[in-house]
Design a protein around this motif. Sequence first.
Motif, PDB file in Angstrom:
ATOM      1  N   UNK A 183       1.076  -0.923   0.069  1.00 36.31           N
ATOM      2  CA  UNK A 183      -0.206   0.089   0.015  1.00 36.31           C
ATOM      3  C   UNK A 183       0.736   1.359  -0.218  1.00 36.31           C
ATOM      4  N   UNK A 184       2.172   1.401   0.209  1.00 40.79           N
ATOM      5  CA  UNK A 184       3.266   2.538   0.522  1.00 40.79           C
ATOM      6  C   UNK A 184       4.179   3.340  -0.997  1.00 40.79           C
ATOM      7  N   UNK A 185       3.881   2.490  -1.717  1.00 42.81           N
ATOM      8  CA  UNK A 185       4.721   2.277  -2.603  1.00 42.81           C
ATOM      9  C   UNK A 185       4.416   1.212  -3.863  1.00 42.81           C
ATOM     10  N   UNK A 186       4.643   1.718  -5.462  1.00 44.20           N
ATOM     11  CA  UNK A 186       3.941   0.966  -6.623  1.00 44.20           C
ATOM     12  C   UNK A 186       5.953   0.780  -7.021  1.00 44.20           C
ATOM     13  N   UNK A 187       5.899  -0.248  -7.318  1.00 41.06           N
ATOM     14  CA  UNK A 187       7.169  -0.927  -8.614  1.00 41.06           C
ATOM     15  C   UNK A 187       6.357  -1.417  -9.811  1.00 41.06           C
ATOM     16  N   UNK A 193       2.053  14.844   3.108  1.00 46.43           N
ATOM     17  CA  UNK A 193       2.963  16.767   2.229  1.00 46.43           C
ATOM     18  C   UNK A 193       3.773  16.116   1.917  1.00 46.43           C
ATOM     19  N   UNK A 194       4.508  15.613   2.203  1.00 48.08           N
ATOM     20  CA  UNK A 194       5.725  14.823   1.389  1.00 48.08           C
ATOM     21  C   UNK A 194       5.843  14.678  -0.911  1.00 48.08           C
ATOM     22  N   UNK A 195       4.112  13.730  -0.711  1.00 48.25           N
ATOM     23  CA  UNK A 195       3.619  13.358  -2.365  1.00 48.25           C
ATOM     24  C   UNK A 195       3.782  14.664  -2.553  1.00 48.25           C
ATOM     25  N   UNK A 196       4.554  14.098  -4.519  1.00 51.77           N
ATOM     26  CA  UNK A 196       4.237  15.229  -4.964  1.00 51.77           C
ATOM     27  C   UNK A 196       2.498  15.615  -5.482  1.00 51.77           C
ATOM     28  N   UNK A 214      17.391   6.578   1.751  1.00 49.67           N
ATOM     29  CA  UNK A 214      16.806   5.938   2.727  1.00 49.67           C
ATOM     30  C   UNK A 214      17.241   4.544   2.975  1.00 49.67           C
ATOM     31  N   UNK A 215      18.360   5.292   3.637  1.00 50.51           N
ATOM     32  CA  UNK A 215      19.180   4.216   4.637  1.00 50.51           C
ATOM     33  C   UNK A 215      18.139   2.528   4.826  1.00 50.51           C
ATOM     34  N   UNK A 216      17.383   3.062   5.896  1.00 53.29           N
ATOM     35  CA  UNK A 216      16.736   2.663   6.127  1.00 53.29           C
ATOM     36  C   UNK A 216      15.984   0.652   5.150  1.00 53.29           C
ATOM     37  N   UNK A 217      15.607   1.403   4.130  1.00 52.49           N
ATOM     38  CA  UNK A 217      15.465   0.200   2.959  1.00 52.49           C
ATOM     39  C   UNK A 217      16.146   0.251   1.833  1.00 52.49           C
ATOM     40  N   UNK A 219      12.128   9.263   0.995  1.00 55.20           N
ATOM     41  CA  UNK A 219      12.700   9.662   2.125  1.00 55.20           C
ATOM     42  C   UNK A 219      12.162   9.754   3.414  1.00 55.20           C
ATOM     43  N   UNK A 220      10.706  11.023   3.897  1.00 53.55           N
ATOM     44  CA  UNK A 220       9.848  10.828   4.822  1.00 53.55           C
ATOM     45  C   UNK A 220       9.101   9.461   4.902  1.00 53.55           C
ATOM     46  N   UNK A 221       9.012   8.270   3.930  1.00 52.54           N
ATOM     47  CA  UNK A 221       8.586   6.990   3.910  1.00 52.54           C
ATOM     48  C   UNK A 221       9.786   6.379   4.871  1.00 52.54           C
ATOM     49  N   UNK A 222      10.739   6.674   4.774  1.00 54.70           N
ATOM     50  CA  UNK A 222      12.199   5.663   5.497  1.00 54.70           C
ATOM     51  C   UNK A 222      12.073   6.376   6.899  1.00 54.70           C
ATOM     52  N   UNK A 223      12.295   7.609   6.624  1.00 52.96           N
ATOM     53  CA  UNK A 223      12.182   8.401   8.885  1.00 52.96           C
ATOM     54  C   UNK A 223      11.225   7.758   9.254  1.00 52.96           C
ATOM     55  N   UNK A 224       9.398   7.784   8.368  1.00 54.30           N
ATOM     56  CA  UNK A 224       8.207   7.161   8.895  1.00 54.30           C
ATOM     57  C   UNK A 224       8.504   5.766   9.834  1.00 54.30           C
TER      58      UNK A 224
END
Length: 846
Positions: free
Chosen positions: A324-328, A403-406, A431-434, A460-465
């Motif tokens: 649900x968070x991102x598409x590939x 807020x971080x989305x285009x 994105x250090x956690x990914x 980057x915001x997703x990585x922080x969350x």
Amino acid sequence: MPINATQARQQQGAYQRKHRGLAAPSHTATCQQRYGRQPPGFNLQGASNQLALVLLLSTALPAVAHRPAPATPAAHPPPRPASGWPPAAQAMDTGFELRDMRAAAAPAAAHEPLLGSAPTAVVNLATDAALATCLRHPRQCAPAVVTAAGVTAFWAAAATAGYLLHRDPVTTDDVAEAPAPVTHPPLPRYRLDPQRLLPPMRFNVSDLEPDISPCVSLGAHVNRRWEETTTLQPSRTQLGTLDHLRTNALLVCQQLAEQMAIERTPDKPAKVIGDLWATGMDEVGIEVADRRPLQPALEAIEAVRDTNALIKYLFDASRRDANPLFTFTVRPDFEDPATNIGYFAQSGLGLPSSEWYDDPQKGPLIDAYRAHVVETLVLSGMPRSDADRLAPEILLIERELAAASVPFSKLATDISVFHNIVTPEQARQQTPNLDWRRFFHAQGLQPPATFSLGMPTFFQKLDTLLRDTPLETWKAYLRFHATDDAAPCLSAAFVDTHDAFHGGVIKGRRSRVPRFARILGMIQQAAGDAMGPAYAQVAFPADTARSLKTITQQLTSALKNRIAQCDWMDAETRERAMQKANTQRIEVGCPSQWPVWGDVGTGRTSFLENMQAVRAHAQRRNVAQLGQPADHHHWKLTPQTVNAYQDVSLNLIAIPAALLQPPFHDANADAALNYGGIGAIIGHEIAHGFDTVGTSFDEHGHGGDWLTPYSRQQFKARADQLAQQFNRYEGDGLAVDGKLTLDENLADLGGLSIALQAMRQATAGTPDPMIDGQTREQRFFIAYAVAHRAISTPQRAELDRAIVAHPPEPVRADGAPSNFPEFTEAFNCTAGMAMTRPADQQIRFL
């Protein structure tokens, strides 16, 4: 079932009381007492005849049942379904392995005589039965043998007669040379009942509103009567010309799905559609199953114990197209369109627009969304107290991601936001956690040297969350989205909760969509290309293909003539534009090759499980194209989709068969209606090759500005003028965003120019037929306005303004024609009227 001693004694006592202590009367005595005569005795000859007749019918009737069905429609067609349903669903945007579409044609059925060969199975059955009878009942052996012999003799004679009646006549040539094989025309695999479709929508002069001059508003002159006399059904959120075609396409797909569901030996695409349809329409089975099909997904979420396990869950979910968070997705590279690369893009939101989360005017909608999150979590099995506590935390995650989305306004106008080429190491730094190498391994792929990490701020915001948000909140977020996504495939409680928000609050729908339409919409979204070959067979006849070939040839010729006269292009730009026009491909009806469907794993057990299997199969098929040459035959739309598009990476225009219906294309209509309808639509897609996005991709699909500085300056001046022009229009009481809708307005303007030029070329030298007292060019502009006939709920109109790049349909009906002196001349409009712009305010694009 065994009984105990007490029950045995009770039954024995009841038996004795019934017969007054006497033995039960015999069957013969009972018949004598009741009917006054004894039952007839056993008739050996009659039994033998009956046995022979049963054997005969048991073989002949299946043979009759396998004869080809007659082509005539049924005398009593099934009842016509209700017409309340939503517009067609979206098509998958993935690259597939393809095969030649001719290979998908079903082999012609062999035309064999009814009694062409002796049914040895029946003869064996008769002789075996005779032998068994002789062994068990010796006294009945003779009749059994006679019967078996009769059956054998009958079928031997029938086989001989069938051979003599159906063999080819013998000639002297046959002695010297074997006969050439007879080729029978293939029978249609699928058939339609026209009585179950809507009647075609055709323009009628009585539709016009005489009290409104076309010089005041072409759209109102053509469509106002229809708008005032048309009622929006409770299950619909919009209705118009396009929706009429979508409805008919849906009804065609319904008949196809019904036939696929009962095929004895379906091919792989038909099996997928048949399984989805059968399980989706199994309302009782779905109600009984309730939440059970969703349980494995919920258990997988509950099994997440830490952040590493959370990231692993997301990576694995991407393989099933359930992240649900991102598409590939895999698509041609913007810089090198001959090769496919991987694209990551933002997602993660439950509301349609990222800009709604912090909009003060959307407060009531946010409250409704929070309540929807709570109800969905409760349906998933979470206690209500926990759902009330965690719902605000879920909205907080989405608010941070939004807020971080285009925003959509940039996504629709700047294609470069999707293209951000990085190496796995560069992506890991952002994105250090990914761990993106881990991601590709989870998809069963070797990590590529580079890929596109679009919208880097979002990731980057997703990585922080992922690092800072409590695990309990993340699990609740995943639980909500897994349930909300699966809800349309589950029981009525899930469907109603889902539609109350997504259909009611967001779109203004007032009642449930008919089940068949909802199921077909989901099938179209997940497996639409499996239905495509069958739809093309029944809805794209050869005469339509021939007619469209003529129209597209005229449109291509008109484009080149318009480019030659285009005053904002200098010589160098004009030459580049002509090269793009010469290499532009226009494909109509269906793709030249069909995607190949493998073993998807669908069955007749669970609709949700089938949908999950299909989505996972489509995702595997797409990602397998990573690093492979781009497929120039791939369509993003299915033949049954009422839409059209241009793929700038392939310089390809696709016009699906569902769009090639009245009033857009009608073999019985005059040239004005066809060129003002389908001609303007195809012209619109052609013109996209030269708008702000189209001028950033050359004739080979390579990204880069191919306009000279002078031509770019001239183009920009016209584009800015058009944006300001549309800023002054209003739709549903709100101003149109001229910048957001710029490319669509340019395409309307250029497409109408191309279509008008094509019509003039096609009718050159022929007298104007003056149908219904209207000139050819009047009917051309009227047909264009009919295409933009539509009404909708206020909520749907607001949604479209937020996530659709087109202006409202009434604005489109007036906007482009008002820039044409040919329109003013056709309707004798005078200066000062609304549709008569001064010459210096009329904008020419192509």
